[in-house]
Design a protein around this motif. Sequence first.
Motif, short mmCIF file in Angstrom:
data_model
loop_
_atom_site.label_atom_id
_atom_site.label_comp_id
_atom_site.label_asym_id
_atom_site.label_seq_id
_atom_site.Cartn_x
_atom_site.Cartn_y
_atom_site.Cartn_z
N GLU A 149 -115.88 62.16 -32.17
CA GLU A 149 -115.33 60.94 -31.59
C GLU A 149 -114.54 60.17 -32.65
O GLU A 149 -115.03 59.94 -33.76
CB GLU A 149 -116.45 60.05 -31.05
N ALA A 150 -113.32 59.77 -32.32
CA ALA A 150 -112.50 58.95 -33.21
C ALA A 150 -111.55 58.14 -32.33
O ALA A 150 -110.58 58.68 -31.80
CB ALA A 150 -111.72 59.82 -34.19
N THR A 151 -111.84 56.86 -32.20
CA THR A 151 -111.07 56.03 -31.27
C THR A 151 -110.09 55.10 -31.98
O THR A 151 -109.37 54.35 -31.32
CB THR A 151 -112.03 55.18 -30.41
N ASP A 152 -110.05 55.14 -33.31
CA ASP A 152 -109.11 54.29 -34.03
C ASP A 152 -108.50 55.05 -35.20
O ASP A 152 -109.02 56.08 -35.64
CB ASP A 152 -109.78 53.00 -34.52
N GLU A 153 -107.38 54.51 -35.70
CA GLU A 153 -106.63 55.17 -36.76
C GLU A 153 -107.46 55.32 -38.04
O GLU A 153 -107.38 56.34 -38.73
CB GLU A 153 -105.36 54.36 -37.06
N LYS A 154 -108.25 54.30 -38.37
CA LYS A 154 -109.06 54.31 -39.60
C LYS A 154 -110.01 55.51 -39.61
O LYS A 154 -110.12 56.23 -40.61
CB LYS A 154 -109.84 53.00 -39.71
N THR A 155 -110.69 55.73 -38.49
CA THR A 155 -111.64 56.84 -38.41
C THR A 155 -110.93 58.18 -38.52
O THR A 155 -111.41 59.10 -39.18
CB THR A 155 -112.42 56.78 -37.08
N VAL A 156 -109.75 58.28 -37.90
CA VAL A 156 -108.97 59.52 -37.97
C VAL A 156 -108.60 59.83 -39.42
O VAL A 156 -108.75 60.98 -39.89
CB VAL A 156 -107.69 59.41 -37.12
N LYS A 157 -108.14 58.83 -40.17
CA LYS A 157 -107.75 59.04 -41.56
C LYS A 157 -108.95 59.42 -42.42
O LYS A 157 -108.85 60.29 -43.29
CB LYS A 157 -107.08 57.78 -42.11
N GLU A 158 -110.08 58.76 -42.19
CA GLU A 158 -111.28 59.08 -42.96
C GLU A 158 -111.73 60.51 -42.70
O GLU A 158 -112.09 61.25 -43.63
CB GLU A 158 -112.39 58.09 -42.62
N ASN A 159 -111.71 60.92 -41.43
CA ASN A 159 -112.08 62.29 -41.08
C ASN A 159 -111.13 63.30 -41.74
O ASN A 159 -111.56 64.35 -42.23
CB ASN A 159 -112.07 62.49 -39.57
N TRP A 160 -109.84 62.96 -41.74
CA TRP A 160 -108.82 63.82 -42.33
C TRP A 160 -109.14 64.13 -43.79
O TRP A 160 -109.12 65.28 -44.23
CB TRP A 160 -107.46 63.15 -42.19
#
Length: 274
Positions: free
Chosen positions: A116-127
């Motif tokens: 689950e990733a609903t915001d840009e911050k989480t996407v970048k951290e996961n990346w």
Amino acid sequence: MKEIKKTPDHNREAKLKAFDRLLTIMDELRENCPWDMKQTMESLRHLTIEETYELTDAIIENDMQEVKKELGDLMLHNAFYAKIGSEKGAFDMADVLNSVCEKLINRHPHIYGDVEATDEKTVKENWEKIKLKEKGDQKKSVLGGVPKSLPAMVKAMRIQEKARGVGFDWEKKEQVWQKVEEEMNEFKAEFNIENENQIDKEKAQSEFGDLLFSLINYARFVDINPEEALERTNKKFIKRFQYLESESEKDGKSMGEMTLEEMDRYWEKAKSLK
């Protein structure tokens, strides 16, 4: 896997045909053109850098026709590198494209997996976390992927973004601004305009670097690209200075002979122009 929304692309066939045409032309040039036959990855490198900067110029100017042209030039370079890689038996265009496709799928588990990733911050951290995991036992630094040859300002941005990706970052912009003020005071202490004593240039340079780094950090927090901001200021200065040159010449004045007050009058007029 989640259901992926897809927008119909009614022009996909034309795009694939155009890409195939580029690959065909690249093959023909490599076989028949003396200049193209002679090129190596090393000889193309500086040309690619130049084309990249030309693309950034077009983007800043919001010139869509130039953006299209410069994207085409970079696409040509990509095809050229892939062709040379194929000749060396290292990789071909299919390898290049499949490699990036696999990377995109792997680094977007919120699209192609169950994360689950609903915001840009989480996407970048996961990346960033996935990138570290991909390195496996190599145990490379989080910052290891930042190219050494990047311009200093762009490098500072990438360093900060990568550090943020693993949670090493300020929580609030107010904290970052406090750091800016702290670095400004430290720099002022080393380079006090009221003090006529000779400064320690190396130490002052170090403090100035810290100040720039903190300003870049604050810009990131308020969603300003410092590289783009500075380049826009560069262009604004050039436009105004050239106005000063042209208008003073019309009045029969020479740049090297005018007083600062005279030049300031032209400068103020230039500032009033859009």
